[in-house]
Design a protein around this motif. Sequence first.
Motif, short mmCIF file in Angstrom:
data_model
loop_
_atom_site.label_atom_id
_atom_site.label_comp_id
_atom_site.label_asym_id
_atom_site.label_seq_id
_atom_site.Cartn_x
_atom_site.Cartn_y
_atom_site.Cartn_z
N ASN A 1 -4.33 -12.18 -9.67
CA ASN A 1 -5.15 -11.39 -8.75
C ASN A 1 -4.89 -11.81 -7.31
OD1 ASN A 1 -7.85 -11.32 -7.03
ND2 ASN A 1 -7.96 -9.65 -8.49
N ASN A 2 -4.66 -10.82 -6.48
CA ASN A 2 -4.63 -11.02 -5.04
C ASN A 2 -5.96 -10.50 -4.51
OD1 ASN A 2 -4.01 -11.15 -2.33
ND2 ASN A 2 -2.70 -9.36 -2.31
N PRO A 3 -6.79 -11.33 -3.97
CA PRO A 3 -6.57 -12.63 -3.34
C PRO A 3 -6.95 -13.86 -4.18
CG PRO A 3 -8.72 -11.83 -2.70
CD PRO A 3 -8.15 -10.80 -3.65
N GLY B 1 9.52 -0.82 -2.48
CA GLY B 1 8.37 -1.72 -2.60
C GLY B 1 7.56 -1.38 -3.82
N GLY B 2 6.84 -2.39 -4.33
CA GLY B 2 5.94 -2.16 -5.45
C GLY B 2 4.90 -1.10 -5.11
N VAL B 3 4.56 -1.01 -3.85
CA VAL B 3 3.52 -0.04 -3.44
C VAL B 3 3.94 1.38 -3.76
CG1 VAL B 3 4.34 0.15 -1.03
CG2 VAL B 3 1.94 0.53 -1.57
N HIS C 1 -0.23 -2.74 -14.93
CA HIS C 1 -0.26 -4.20 -14.77
C HIS C 1 0.56 -4.55 -13.53
CE1 HIS C 1 0.15 -8.36 -16.93
NE2 HIS C 1 -0.68 -8.38 -15.94
N ASP C 2 -0.12 -4.84 -12.44
CA ASP C 2 0.54 -5.16 -11.18
C ASP C 2 0.91 -6.64 -11.20
OD1 ASP C 2 1.16 -5.92 -8.57
OD2 ASP C 2 -0.20 -4.46 -7.67
N CYS C 3 2.19 -6.88 -11.43
CA CYS C 3 2.70 -8.25 -11.63
C CYS C 3 3.42 -8.77 -10.39
CB CYS C 3 3.62 -8.28 -12.84
SG CYS C 3 2.82 -7.74 -14.36
N THR C 4 3.01 -8.30 -9.23
CA THR C 4 3.65 -8.68 -7.96
C THR C 4 3.81 -10.20 -7.83
OG1 THR C 4 2.88 -6.70 -6.85
CG2 THR C 4 3.31 -8.61 -5.45
N TYR C 5 2.81 -10.95 -8.30
CA TYR C 5 2.81 -12.42 -8.08
C TYR C 5 3.15 -13.21 -9.33
CZ TYR C 5 0.73 -10.85 -3.77
OH TYR C 5 0.54 -10.20 -2.59
N THR D 1 -9.57 -6.42 -5.56
CA THR D 1 -8.33 -5.91 -6.13
C THR D 1 -7.37 -5.72 -4.96
OG1 THR D 1 -7.40 -4.15 -7.53
CG2 THR D 1 -8.97 -3.47 -5.87
N TRP D 2 -6.23 -5.09 -5.24
CA TRP D 2 -5.35 -4.69 -4.12
C TRP D 2 -5.73 -3.27 -3.78
CZ3 TRP D 2 -0.23 -2.29 -3.06
CH2 TRP D 2 0.26 -2.70 -1.81
N LYS D 3 -6.09 -3.01 -2.52
CA LYS D 3 -6.85 -1.80 -2.23
C LYS D 3 -6.05 -0.50 -2.21
CE LYS D 3 -6.93 -1.92 2.84
NZ LYS D 3 -7.87 -1.92 3.98
N SER E 1 9.09 -8.58 -2.63
CA SER E 1 8.60 -9.03 -1.31
C SER E 1 8.17 -10.48 -1.34
CB SER E 1 7.40 -8.18 -0.89
OG SER E 1 7.77 -6.83 -0.76
N LYS E 2 7.54 -10.89 -2.43
CA LYS E 2 6.84 -12.17 -2.42
C LYS E 2 7.72 -13.29 -2.95
CE LYS E 2 3.54 -9.32 -1.35
NZ LYS E 2 2.76 -9.24 -0.15
N TRP E 3 8.21 -13.16 -4.18
CA TRP E 3 8.99 -14.29 -4.71
C TRP E 3 10.33 -14.41 -4.00
CZ3 TRP E 3 13.73 -13.96 -7.19
CH2 TRP E 3 14.12 -12.71 -7.68
N LEU F 1 -4.81 -3.44 -13.03
CA LEU F 1 -5.06 -4.88 -13.11
C LEU F 1 -4.04 -5.64 -12.27
CD1 LEU F 1 -6.88 -6.90 -14.78
CD2 LEU F 1 -4.88 -7.16 -16.27
N VAL F 2 -4.53 -6.35 -11.27
CA VAL F 2 -3.65 -7.17 -10.43
C VAL F 2 -3.68 -8.58 -11.02
CG1 VAL F 2 -3.16 -8.00 -8.12
CG2 VAL F 2 -4.27 -5.78 -8.43
N ASP F 3 -2.52 -9.05 -11.45
CA ASP F 3 -2.45 -10.30 -12.22
C ASP F 3 -1.13 -11.03 -11.96
OD1 ASP F 3 -2.63 -12.26 -14.26
OD2 ASP F 3 -1.74 -10.89 -15.71
C1 LIG Z 1 -1.15 -6.92 -5.58
C2 LIG Z 1 -0.07 -6.29 -4.77
N1 LIG Z 1 0.62 -5.28 -5.30
C3 LIG Z 1 1.63 -4.71 -4.62
C4 LIG Z 1 1.97 -5.14 -3.36
C5 LIG Z 1 3.07 -4.41 -2.64
O1 LIG Z 1 4.25 -5.08 -2.63
P1 LIG Z 1 5.55 -4.44 -1.98
O2 LIG Z 1 5.79 -5.19 -0.72
O3 LIG Z 1 6.60 -4.65 -3.02
O4 LIG Z 1 5.29 -3.00 -1.73
C6 LIG Z 1 1.26 -6.18 -2.77
C7 LIG Z 1 1.57 -6.63 -1.40
O5 LIG Z 1 0.84 -7.33 -0.78
C8 LIG Z 1 0.22 -6.78 -3.50
O6 LIG Z 1 -0.50 -7.79 -3.01
#
Ligand SMILES: Cc1ncc(COP(=O)(O)O)c(C=O)c1O
Length: 383
Positions: free
Chosen positions: A163-165, A87-89, A191-195, A112-114, A220-222, A159-161
């Motif tokens: 941005n979630n939420p 996971g990105g986490v 640079h958190d490019c999760t989305y 941000t993502w906490k 996880s998302k795409w 930087l979440v980009d």
């Molecule tokens: C901004 C952000 N970064 C990382 C993650 C983690 O993603 P992963 O499921 O790949 O661990 C999430 C999951 O909600 C997220 O919203």
Amino acid sequence: MSSSASRSPALERNRYFDALANTPGLFWLGQNTNHMPAHPQVRAAMIRSIDAGEFNAYAPPLGFEALRRAITLDLGAPEAEALVTEGGVSALAMICRARCRPGTTLVTTDPTWKWPCLFARQQGAEVIQIPIYGAEHGFRLSSAALAANVDRRTAIVYLVDPNNPLGIRYTREEIEAFAEIARGVGALLVHDCTYRDFADGHFPAIHAAPESAVVTLSFSKWLGLAGLRIGALVAAPALFEEFASHATSVLGASVIAQRAAEAGLSVKAEWMAEVRAADRANKQRIRDAASAVPGLALPVFPSHGNFLVLETAEAGVRPEALVECYRRQGIMIRQGSYHTERFGDRFVKVSTSVPEPWVEKFCALLPAMVGEARALNDLPPQF
Ligand SMILES: Cc1ncc(COP(=O)(O)O)c(C=O)c1O
């Protein structure tokens, strides 16, 4: 539930999610996960891997080479190295472990993502959150605000980009400016490019500052692989070596997940065209439904993520009450306080990469749920 369990915050949180996961037919509209039926090639790759018993062996510690290559090519950074993580986490945890220590700061936005904030604090670092929620901030980070909050103590600018939420995304010029500010104080730009795959015109920071920026990614998302736990970081070779030396997941990530991820990248253009069309239509449905309920508002539209922030404050509704009303209907949405203490009483977040009937039910129930939520005061804890 035993009395010792009921006194454990960790178990309480776990049982909250366990109850959701074991709710038959739950509509997952709260975690930005992707519930579109998997692409046949992704499904086939997983089944092939299972049939071949690949899961009996460990994967290479930093990921299958073919997947690592596919990830850097997909990001348009073939000269960089990808490190495949659970996971990105896990990539974010690894980076925080590498850079944060007492006397340093992690600078990010609010919201941000906490979880990276938690990882930074676990290392003894201080977390500085720059408010971006509200029209007065344009719902985005400005260079001036970032510059005012970094100094020589800053280890990481996170930087979440998109941005979630909030669902805003930054332009190439903004990313270049942030990278310059981070570099100027010797900080790493994470640079958190999760989305990113839900955004138009996304620009990964590794192109702006290969020596001082790292990109984190998620499948996880795409691709809809949240339960398989697979993500990555992408960095220039020297940074890659540094982060790899801080890995704790030294036996690699799931082989089945990696096969699925590689298959996903090979069909990404076709898959995302479909997912994004469904996602866009769902956003429009929610917009139409929200506009019919006095007081509800969508402050960022369209969002560049697979989710929308729905403001409830003007409708006289506590976000937690609305979350609870929907939970009783078998629908999970997320309270704003998950993301931000400061602004969390203003909004809920609703995910949109889901089958159309899920959003139709959410929309059909909206007026009634708002009415019920206004009268609901006694709420169980939410996480
Ligand atoms: C901004 C952000 N970064 C990382 C993650 C983690 O993603 P992963 O499921 O790949 O661990 C999430 C999951 O909600 C997220 O919203």
